[in-house]
Scaffold this motif. Structure first.
Motif, mmCIF file in Angstrom:
data_model
loop_
_atom_site.group_PDB
_atom_site.id
_atom_site.type_symbol
_atom_site.label_atom_id
_atom_site.label_comp_id
_atom_site.label_asym_id
_atom_site.label_seq_id
_atom_site.Cartn_x
_atom_site.Cartn_y
_atom_site.Cartn_z
ATOM 1 N N ILE A 1 0.951 -1.156 0.184
ATOM 2 C CA ILE A 1 -0.010 0.197 -0.012
ATOM 3 C C ILE A 1 0.881 1.198 0.025
ATOM 4 O O ILE A 1 1.756 1.187 0.805
ATOM 5 N N VAL A 2 0.544 2.246 -0.963
ATOM 6 C CA VAL A 2 1.171 3.536 -0.815
ATOM 7 C C VAL A 2 0.210 4.735 -0.723
ATOM 8 O O VAL A 2 -1.047 4.577 -1.222
ATOM 9 N N ILE A 3 0.566 5.452 0.093
ATOM 10 C CA ILE A 3 -0.448 6.454 0.896
ATOM 11 C C ILE A 3 0.310 7.641 0.419
ATOM 12 O O ILE A 3 1.533 7.896 0.809
ATOM 13 N N ARG A 4 -0.445 8.827 -0.134
ATOM 14 C CA ARG A 4 -0.076 10.010 -0.424
ATOM 15 C C ARG A 4 -0.461 11.004 0.790
ATOM 16 O O ARG A 4 -1.674 10.837 0.917
ATOM 17 N N ASP A 5 0.286 11.935 1.241
ATOM 18 C CA ASP A 5 -0.270 12.754 2.129
ATOM 19 C C ASP A 5 0.332 14.489 1.960
ATOM 20 O O ASP A 5 1.236 14.285 1.296
ATOM 21 N N HIS A 6 -0.493 14.950 2.763
ATOM 22 C CA HIS A 6 0.060 16.423 2.558
ATOM 23 C C HIS A 6 0.107 16.943 4.079
ATOM 24 O O HIS A 6 -0.637 16.758 4.729
ATOM 25 N N VAL A 7 1.174 17.454 4.333
ATOM 26 C CA VAL A 7 1.524 17.856 5.628
ATOM 27 C C VAL A 7 1.864 19.322 5.679
ATOM 28 O O VAL A 7 2.684 19.815 5.086
ATOM 29 N N THR A 8 1.093 19.939 6.747
ATOM 30 C CA THR A 8 1.126 21.327 7.074
ATOM 31 C C THR A 8 1.846 21.348 8.537
ATOM 32 O O THR A 8 1.530 20.763 9.455
ATOM 33 N N VAL A 9 2.551 22.491 8.726
ATOM 34 C CA VAL A 9 3.351 22.755 9.787
ATOM 35 C C VAL A 9 3.133 24.323 10.274
ATOM 36 O O VAL A 9 3.403 24.979 9.297
ATOM 37 N N GLN A 10 2.894 24.276 11.693
ATOM 38 C CA GLN A 10 2.987 25.661 12.297
ATOM 39 C C GLN A 10 4.238 25.491 13.309
ATOM 40 O O GLN A 10 3.945 24.858 14.210
ATOM 41 N N PRO A 11 5.297 26.138 12.744
ATOM 42 C CA PRO A 11 6.508 25.726 13.663
ATOM 43 C C PRO A 11 6.243 26.009 15.169
ATOM 44 O O PRO A 11 5.731 26.923 15.389
ATOM 45 N N MET A 12 6.790 25.158 15.966
ATOM 46 C CA MET A 12 6.767 25.035 17.312
ATOM 47 C C MET A 12 5.320 24.778 17.979
ATOM 48 O O MET A 12 5.424 24.970 19.227
ATOM 49 N N ASP A 13 4.518 24.749 17.026
ATOM 50 C CA ASP A 13 2.907 24.595 17.553
ATOM 51 C C ASP A 13 2.204 23.579 17.144
ATOM 52 O O ASP A 13 1.660 22.673 18.123
ATOM 53 N N TRP A 14 2.286 23.005 15.995
ATOM 54 C CA TRP A 14 1.500 21.916 15.477
ATOM 55 C C TRP A 14 1.812 21.618 14.045
ATOM 56 O O TRP A 14 2.586 22.040 13.452
ATOM 57 N N VAL A 15 1.580 20.332 13.755
ATOM 58 C CA VAL A 15 1.599 19.663 12.428
ATOM 59 C C VAL A 15 0.114 18.855 12.268
ATOM 60 O O VAL A 15 -0.149 18.285 13.110
ATOM 61 N N ARG A 16 0.012 18.872 10.947
ATOM 62 C CA ARG A 16 -1.295 18.284 10.532
ATOM 63 C C ARG A 16 -0.856 17.142 9.132
ATOM 64 O O ARG A 16 -0.210 17.826 8.208
ATOM 65 N N PHE A 17 -1.259 16.126 9.239
ATOM 66 C CA PHE A 17 -1.337 15.106 8.353
ATOM 67 C C PHE A 17 -2.456 14.868 7.594
ATOM 68 O O PHE A 17 -3.425 14.742 8.538
ATOM 69 N N GLU A 18 -2.536 15.101 6.254
ATOM 70 C CA GLU A 18 -3.860 15.055 5.627
ATOM 71 C C GLU A 18 -3.708 13.883 4.598
ATOM 72 O O GLU A 18 -3.046 13.885 3.626
ATOM 73 N N SER A 19 -3.875 12.703 4.945
ATOM 74 C CA SER A 19 -3.711 11.619 3.733
ATOM 75 C C SER A 19 -4.887 11.407 2.641
ATOM 76 O O SER A 19 -6.151 11.726 3.233
ATOM 77 N N GLU A 20 -4.583 11.056 1.659
ATOM 78 C CA GLU A 20 -5.720 11.255 0.569
ATOM 79 C C GLU A 20 -6.283 9.828 0.522
ATOM 80 O O GLU A 20 -5.783 8.883 0.930
ATOM 81 N N ARG A 21 -7.634 9.903 0.218
ATOM 82 C CA ARG A 21 -8.565 8.605 0.165
ATOM 83 C C ARG A 21 -8.412 7.977 -1.104
ATOM 84 O O ARG A 21 -8.193 8.413 -2.198
ATOM 85 N N THR A 22 -7.979 6.697 -0.789
ATOM 86 C CA THR A 22 -7.777 5.871 -2.340
ATOM 87 C C THR A 22 -8.808 4.569 -1.983
ATOM 88 O O THR A 22 -9.520 4.351 -1.076
ATOM 89 N N GLU A 23 -8.596 3.628 -3.026
ATOM 90 C CA GLU A 23 -9.311 2.585 -2.976
ATOM 91 C C GLU A 23 -8.918 1.387 -1.706
ATOM 92 O O GLU A 23 -9.616 0.679 -1.402
ATOM 93 N N THR A 24 -7.606 1.732 -1.359
ATOM 94 C CA THR A 24 -6.858 0.819 -0.266
ATOM 95 C C THR A 24 -6.741 1.841 0.899
ATOM 96 O O THR A 24 -6.364 1.049 1.942
ATOM 97 N N HIS A 25 -6.880 2.921 0.973
ATOM 98 C CA HIS A 25 -6.975 3.666 2.224
ATOM 99 C C HIS A 25 -8.090 4.641 2.427
ATOM 100 O O HIS A 25 -8.269 5.334 1.413
ATOM 101 N N ALA A 26 -8.634 4.807 3.482
ATOM 102 C CA ALA A 26 -9.776 5.429 3.716
ATOM 103 C C ALA A 26 -9.667 6.961 3.839
ATOM 104 O O ALA A 26 -10.390 7.898 3.813
#
Length: 156
Positions: free
Chosen positions: A65-90
């Motif tokens: 399984i290969v998952i693509r994601d988009h990561v956004t960071v607010q340095p020293m505060d938070w990180v957000r991982f947004e993974s794409e929905r595919t046939e094999t990943h929700a």
């Protein structure tokens, strides 16, 4: 499904856990962005496809399984991982924020937003509880790896 919880990093009432600085915790979270292999069992490769100062596009290779994601960071505060929905990943979103509710106290807030239904019944309820438990264990492991990174950095 929305699920969030705290993992305590520094607790003045617990002298057994060596305190981490906000910088050490942030560095550990950034390590998770740049190469998630120590944080995610079974991950074979983590490739950065695009990068700016605050955003990353990645490809996570778990073998079959290969998952693509988009990561956004607010340095020293938070990180957000947004993974794409595919046939094999929700797909879904995980935000990890650093919180300091009182002097000497620090916690990581993990907030998950997934495609699992909040209105589950029967076996779905048990499955949702299993997923929440797995998330919690993974998040405890995240702190464990961050502590290892910090300790290793202190030795050098």
């Amino acid at each position: 499904m929305n699920f969030e919880h705290l993992v305590v990093v520094n607790d003045p009432a617990n002298p057994l856990a060596s305190p981490l600085t906000r910088e050490e915790v942030w560095f550990g979270l950034l390590c998770r962005v740049l190469d998630s292999r120590p944080f995610l069992p079974g991950l074979e490769a983590c490739r950065i496809l695009e990068r700016t100062d605050t955003e990353f596009r990645r490809e996570l290779d778990f073998g079959n399984i290969v998952i693509r994601d988009h990561v956004t960071v607010q340095p020293m505060d938070w990180v957000r991982f947004e993974s794409e929905r595919t046939e094999t990943h929700a797909g879904g979103t995980l935000t990890i924020g650093i919180e300091e509710p009182a002097p000497g106290t620090m916690a990581l807030r993990f907030h998950y937003r997934t495609t699992l239904s909040e209105q589950a019944s029967g076996d779905d309820v048990a499955y949702a509880e299993f997923v929440k438990s797995a998330y919690h264990e993974s998040d405890l492991d995240t702190l464990r790896v961050i502590r290892m990174i910090a300790e290793s950095s202190r030795l050098h």
